[in-house]
Write a protein that holds these residues in place. Structure first.
Motif, PDB file in Angstrom:
ATOM      1  N   ALA A  74      20.504  22.477  23.219  1.00 48.84           N
ATOM      2  CA  ALA A  74      19.246  23.100  22.804  1.00 48.84           C
ATOM      3  C   ALA A  74      18.069  22.180  23.077  1.00 48.84           C
ATOM      4  CB  ALA A  74      19.309  23.446  21.316  1.00 48.84           C
ATOM      5  N   LEU A  75      18.197  20.915  22.744  1.00 46.13           N
ATOM      6  CA  LEU A  75      17.111  19.951  22.971  1.00 46.13           C
ATOM      7  C   LEU A  75      16.829  19.783  24.462  1.00 46.13           C
ATOM      8  CD1 LEU A  75      18.144  17.321  20.298  1.00 46.13           C
ATOM      9  CD2 LEU A  75      16.028  18.650  20.294  1.00 46.13           C
ATOM     10  N   GLU A  76      17.883  19.668  25.254  1.00 49.76           N
ATOM     11  CA  GLU A  76      17.696  19.513  26.699  1.00 49.76           C
ATOM     12  C   GLU A  76      16.995  20.726  27.286  1.00 49.76           C
ATOM     13  OE1 GLU A  76      21.627  18.845  28.111  1.00 49.76           O
ATOM     14  OE2 GLU A  76      21.741  16.794  27.339  1.00 49.76           O
ATOM     15  N   LYS A  77      17.345  21.908  26.792  1.00 45.83           N
ATOM     16  CA  LYS A  77      16.739  23.135  27.301  1.00 45.83           C
ATOM     17  C   LYS A  77      15.260  23.189  26.913  1.00 45.83           C
ATOM     18  CE  LYS A  77      19.402  26.698  27.362  1.00 45.83           C
ATOM     19  NZ  LYS A  77      20.191  27.901  27.010  1.00 45.83           N
ATOM     20  N   LEU A  78      14.944  22.786  25.675  1.00 45.52           N
ATOM     21  CA  LEU A  78      13.559  22.792  25.216  1.00 45.52           C
ATOM     22  C   LEU A  78      12.700  21.821  26.023  1.00 45.52           C
ATOM     23  CD1 LEU A  78      14.265  22.949  21.379  1.00 45.52           C
ATOM     24  CD2 LEU A  78      13.118  24.716  22.724  1.00 45.52           C
ATOM     25  N   VAL A  79      13.283  20.689  26.378  1.00 38.93           N
ATOM     26  CA  VAL A  79      12.555  19.717  27.195  1.00 38.93           C
ATOM     27  C   VAL A  79      12.364  20.259  28.607  1.00 38.93           C
ATOM     28  CG1 VAL A  79      12.668  17.420  28.253  1.00 38.93           C
ATOM     29  CG2 VAL A  79      13.288  17.716  25.854  1.00 38.93           C
ATOM     30  N   SER A  80      13.429  20.844  29.168  1.00 39.18           N
ATOM     31  CA  SER A  80      13.344  21.335  30.546  1.00 39.18           C
ATOM     32  C   SER A  80      12.357  22.486  30.676  1.00 39.18           C
ATOM     33  CB  SER A  80      14.729  21.764  31.047  1.00 39.18           C
ATOM     34  OG  SER A  80      15.188  22.904  30.351  1.00 39.18           O
ATOM     35  N   PHE A  81      12.177  23.286  29.609  1.00 36.67           N
ATOM     36  CA  PHE A  81      11.233  24.391  29.635  1.00 36.67           C
ATOM     37  C   PHE A  81       9.816  23.948  29.252  1.00 36.67           C
ATOM     38  CE2 PHE A  81      14.836  27.088  30.099  1.00 36.67           C
ATOM     39  CZ  PHE A  81      14.365  28.320  30.535  1.00 36.67           C
ATOM     40  N   GLY A  82       9.663  22.654  28.940  1.00 38.06           N
ATOM     41  CA  GLY A  82       8.340  22.149  28.620  1.00 38.06           C
ATOM     42  C   GLY A  82       7.891  22.424  27.206  1.00 38.06           C
ATOM     43  N   LEU A  83       8.793  22.857  26.329  1.00 32.68           N
ATOM     44  CA  LEU A  83       8.434  23.105  24.935  1.00 32.68           C
ATOM     45  C   LEU A  83       8.419  21.827  24.109  1.00 32.68           C
ATOM     46  CD1 LEU A  83      10.375  26.415  24.376  1.00 32.68           C
ATOM     47  CD2 LEU A  83       7.939  26.102  24.017  1.00 32.68           C
ATOM     48  N   LEU A  84       9.214  20.858  24.516  1.00 34.18           N
ATOM     49  CA  LEU A  84       9.261  19.571  23.827  1.00 34.18           C
ATOM     50  C   LEU A  84       9.031  18.440  24.808  1.00 34.18           C
ATOM     51  CD1 LEU A  84      12.371  19.798  21.427  1.00 34.18           C
ATOM     52  CD2 LEU A  84       9.966  20.178  20.864  1.00 34.18           C
ATOM     53  N   LEU A  85       8.468  17.352  24.291  1.00 39.36           N
ATOM     54  CA  LEU A  85       8.401  16.102  25.029  1.00 39.36           C
ATOM     55  C   LEU A  85       9.453  15.172  24.461  1.00 39.36           C
ATOM     56  CD1 LEU A  85       4.545  15.480  25.174  1.00 39.36           C
ATOM     57  CD2 LEU A  85       6.012  16.334  27.005  1.00 39.36           C
ATOM     58  N   LYS A  86       9.970  14.313  25.287  1.00 39.06           N
ATOM     59  CA  LYS A  86      10.983  13.348  24.866  1.00 39.06           C
ATOM     60  C   LYS A  86      10.445  11.950  25.102  1.00 39.06           C
ATOM     61  CE  LYS A  86      15.770  12.023  26.007  1.00 39.06           C
ATOM     62  NZ  LYS A  86      16.913  12.362  26.873  1.00 39.06           N
ATOM     63  N   GLY A  87      10.538  11.083  24.097  1.00 44.30           N
ATOM     64  CA  GLY A  87      10.000   9.735  24.235  1.00 44.30           C
ATOM     65  C   GLY A  87      10.776   8.722  23.422  1.00 44.30           C
ATOM     66  N   ASN A  88      10.310   7.489  23.438  1.00 49.01           N
ATOM     67  CA  ASN A  88      10.931   6.404  22.688  1.00 49.01           C
ATOM     68  C   ASN A  88       9.827   5.521  22.137  1.00 49.01           C
ATOM     69  OD1 ASN A  88      12.130   3.936  21.876  1.00 49.01           O
ATOM     70  ND2 ASN A  88      13.836   4.226  23.279  1.00 49.01           N
ATOM     71  N   TYR A  89       9.680   5.528  20.823  1.00 52.81           N
ATOM     72  CA  TYR A  89       8.661   4.714  20.161  1.00 52.81           C
ATOM     73  C   TYR A  89       9.291   3.817  19.101  1.00 52.81           C
ATOM     74  CZ  TYR A  89       5.515   7.937  22.499  1.00 52.81           C
ATOM     75  OH  TYR A  89       4.848   8.670  23.445  1.00 52.81           O
ATOM     76  N   ASN A  90      10.512   3.398  19.363  1.00 47.98           N
ATOM     77  CA  ASN A  90      11.214   2.543  18.415  1.00 47.98           C
ATOM     78  C   ASN A  90      10.658   1.125  18.461  1.00 47.98           C
ATOM     79  OD1 ASN A  90      13.281   4.594  17.711  1.00 47.98           O
ATOM     80  ND2 ASN A  90      13.796   4.388  19.873  1.00 47.98           N
ATOM     81  N   LYS A  91      10.594   0.508  17.308  1.00 48.73           N
ATOM     82  CA  LYS A  91      10.049  -0.856  17.230  1.00 48.73           C
ATOM     83  C   LYS A  91      11.042  -1.875  17.786  1.00 48.73           C
ATOM     84  CE  LYS A  91       7.071   0.126  13.275  1.00 48.73           C
ATOM     85  NZ  LYS A  91       6.753  -0.191  11.866  1.00 48.73           N
ATOM     86  N   ALA A  92      12.326  -1.635  17.545  1.00 49.58           N
ATOM     87  CA  ALA A  92      13.346  -2.558  18.032  1.00 49.58           C
ATOM     88  C   ALA A  92      13.718  -2.205  19.475  1.00 49.58           C
ATOM     89  CB  ALA A  92      14.594  -2.489  17.148  1.00 49.58           C
ATOM     90  N   GLY A  93      13.738  -3.197  20.330  1.00 51.28           N
ATOM     91  CA  GLY A  93      14.018  -2.959  21.733  1.00 51.28           C
ATOM     92  C   GLY A  93      15.389  -2.368  21.983  1.00 51.28           C
ATOM     93  N   PHE A  94      16.355  -2.728  21.119  1.00 55.30           N
ATOM     94  CA  PHE A  94      17.721  -2.244  21.334  1.00 55.30           C
ATOM     95  C   PHE A  94      17.941  -0.843  20.758  1.00 55.30           C
ATOM     96  CE2 PHE A  94      17.688  -4.837  17.461  1.00 55.30           C
ATOM     97  CZ  PHE A  94      18.106  -3.908  16.526  1.00 55.30           C
ATOM     98  N   ASP A  95      16.959  -0.350  19.992  1.00 57.03           N
ATOM     99  CA  ASP A  95      17.083   0.968  19.385  1.00 57.03           C
ATOM    100  C   ASP A  95      16.697   2.019  20.417  1.00 57.03           C
ATOM    101  OD1 ASP A  95      17.144   3.214  17.862  1.00 57.03           O
ATOM    102  OD2 ASP A  95      15.837   2.466  16.272  1.00 57.03           O
ATOM    103  N   ARG A  96      17.660   2.833  20.846  1.00 54.68           N
ATOM    104  CA  ARG A  96      17.427   3.796  21.919  1.00 54.68           C
ATOM    105  C   ARG A  96      17.346   5.231  21.404  1.00 54.68           C
ATOM    106  NH1 ARG A  96      21.811   2.496  26.356  1.00 54.68           N
ATOM    107  NH2 ARG A  96      20.466   3.844  27.602  1.00 54.68           N
ATOM    108  N   THR A  97      17.004   5.377  20.118  1.00 55.61           N
ATOM    109  CA  THR A  97      16.847   6.708  19.555  1.00 55.61           C
ATOM    110  C   THR A  97      15.748   7.464  20.295  1.00 55.61           C
ATOM    111  OG1 THR A  97      17.487   5.915  17.367  1.00 55.61           O
ATOM    112  CG2 THR A  97      16.310   8.010  17.465  1.00 55.61           C
ATOM    113  N   ASN A  98      16.008   8.695  20.652  1.00 59.48           N
ATOM    114  CA  ASN A  98      15.004   9.520  21.314  1.00 59.48           C
ATOM    115  C   ASN A  98      14.123  10.226  20.302  1.00 59.48           C
ATOM    116  OD1 ASN A  98      15.891   8.933  23.916  1.00 59.48           O
ATOM    117  ND2 ASN A  98      17.438  10.526  23.857  1.00 59.48           N
ATOM    118  N   TRP A  99      12.843  10.331  20.622  1.00 58.97           N
ATOM    119  CA  TRP A  99      11.883  11.038  19.788  1.00 58.97           C
ATOM    120  C   TRP A  99      11.485  12.327  20.506  1.00 58.97           C
ATOM    121  CZ3 TRP A  99       8.127   8.016  16.298  1.00 58.97           C
ATOM    122  CH2 TRP A  99       8.729   6.830  15.853  1.00 58.97           C
TER     123      TRP A  99
END
Length: 307
Positions: A74-99
């Motif tokens: 669902a998330l991938e589809k929302l991003v591909s259709f331009g409904l969501l943006l995907k980013g990374n604003y984690n403070k820790a460099g090793f934290d790869r959680t997607n926003w």
């Protein structure tokens, strides 16, 4: 009891599952915008967007009727259709959680207009939307603990995914070996040159996993079909090559069905037909995490028809 609702216009584009997930993300983005005086919410404002993130467990709790794979899709589809943006604003460099953020900007406030039709409904969630409850919005695992970080639904390359990939690789290899048993025991006839079963299995695996030094990856099904075509093309059995040199050559390439010729719709099961008609690849037609040749052919057909 909470009610999970969605924008029908968005559901028409991306499906109900993705539309419900989208509502959840829009709700929490609006929540942050409306509570921007709080430091933790202010920190979710980046590059003109309000962002949100959550853990695997939190999303699974909210969407108990969806699997982790369905949420990812669902998330991938929302991003591909331009409904969501995907980013990374984690403070820790090793934290790869997607926003994730709804595709709205500071000039176009969250929830003001639907991204699918900016000139119609004033709110993508409808009138007085019922929020999806989230006891711990934007919760991330303790970044000091690698095992907890692996529990993040959006983390890239986490331990759970690695375990799943390992298990899938084993299953794929078992499928390849099963197809080879058919290749060796049923398709290739007894012949003076039929020898070196173990070596043949090794090259067969290379061909089906993309490791063959002279050929692109081919599915076991396609390889076996090409083998049948080759054997049928040899009128005099005495000229039939041995399976090992034929596999090493690679001898199947001239006999691979081009452009989907021979991929018959009636050969598919009802479940496979229903999934492909909806633009989804059924698990039975997946190969190494991607649609195999049969599924790719029919999916492309339906995409062209829809376009």
């Amino acid at each position: 009891m909470s009610r999970h609702s969605f924008d029908p216009k968005i559901a028409e584009k991306v499906g109900v599952n993705a539309a419900v997930v989208y509502q959840n993300i829009v709700f929490w983005a609006e929540h942050k915008m409306n509570n921007r005086n709080r430091k933790q919410d202010r920190e979710c404002w980046h590059d003109g967007y309000w962002w949100t993130y959550n853990s695997r467990k939190a999303f699974s709790d909210q969407f108990s009727y969806l699997t982790a794979d369905q949420i990812r899709t669902a998330l991938e589809k929302l991003v591909s259709f331009g409904l969501l943006l995907k980013g990374n604003y984690n403070k820790a460099g090793f934290d790869r959680t997607n926003w994730y953020a709804p595709t709205v900007s500071s000039e176009w406030p969250v929830g003001e207009k639907s991204p699918m039709d900016r000139g119609s409904e004033p709110n993508p969630l409808g009138k007085n939307p019922q929020p999806i409850p989230d006891s711990k919005p934007d919760t991330k695992p303790d970044t000091k603990n690698a095992r907890d970080r692996a529990d993040d639904l959006f983390s890239a390359g986490n331990e759970t995914d690695q375990q799943d990939e390992t298990s899938k690789a084993k299953n794929d290899l078992a499928d390849i070996d099963s197809a080879f048993d058919e290749f060796w025991g049923e398709i290739w006839p007894s012949h003076a040159r039929k020898a070196g079963r173990a070596d043949c299995l090794k090259v067969y695996r290379q061909a089906c996993t993309g490791k063959h030094p002279k050929a692109d990856k081919i599915s076991p099904r396609a390889l076996n079909e090409a083998t049948k075509a080759y054997i049928a093309s040899v009128r005099d059995p005495q000229y039939l090559k041995g399976p090992l040199p034929w596999l090493r050559q690679p001898g199947w390439e001239p006999f691979v069905r081009a452009g989907g010729q021979g991929f018959r719709w009636e050969d598919l099961s009802t479940a496979q037909q229903n999934a492909l008609s909806d633009g989804r690849c059924p698990p039975s037609l997946m190969e190494n995490g991607a649609p195999d040749e049969v599924a790719s052919y029919w999916l492309s057909k339906f995409r062209k028809a829809a376009g």
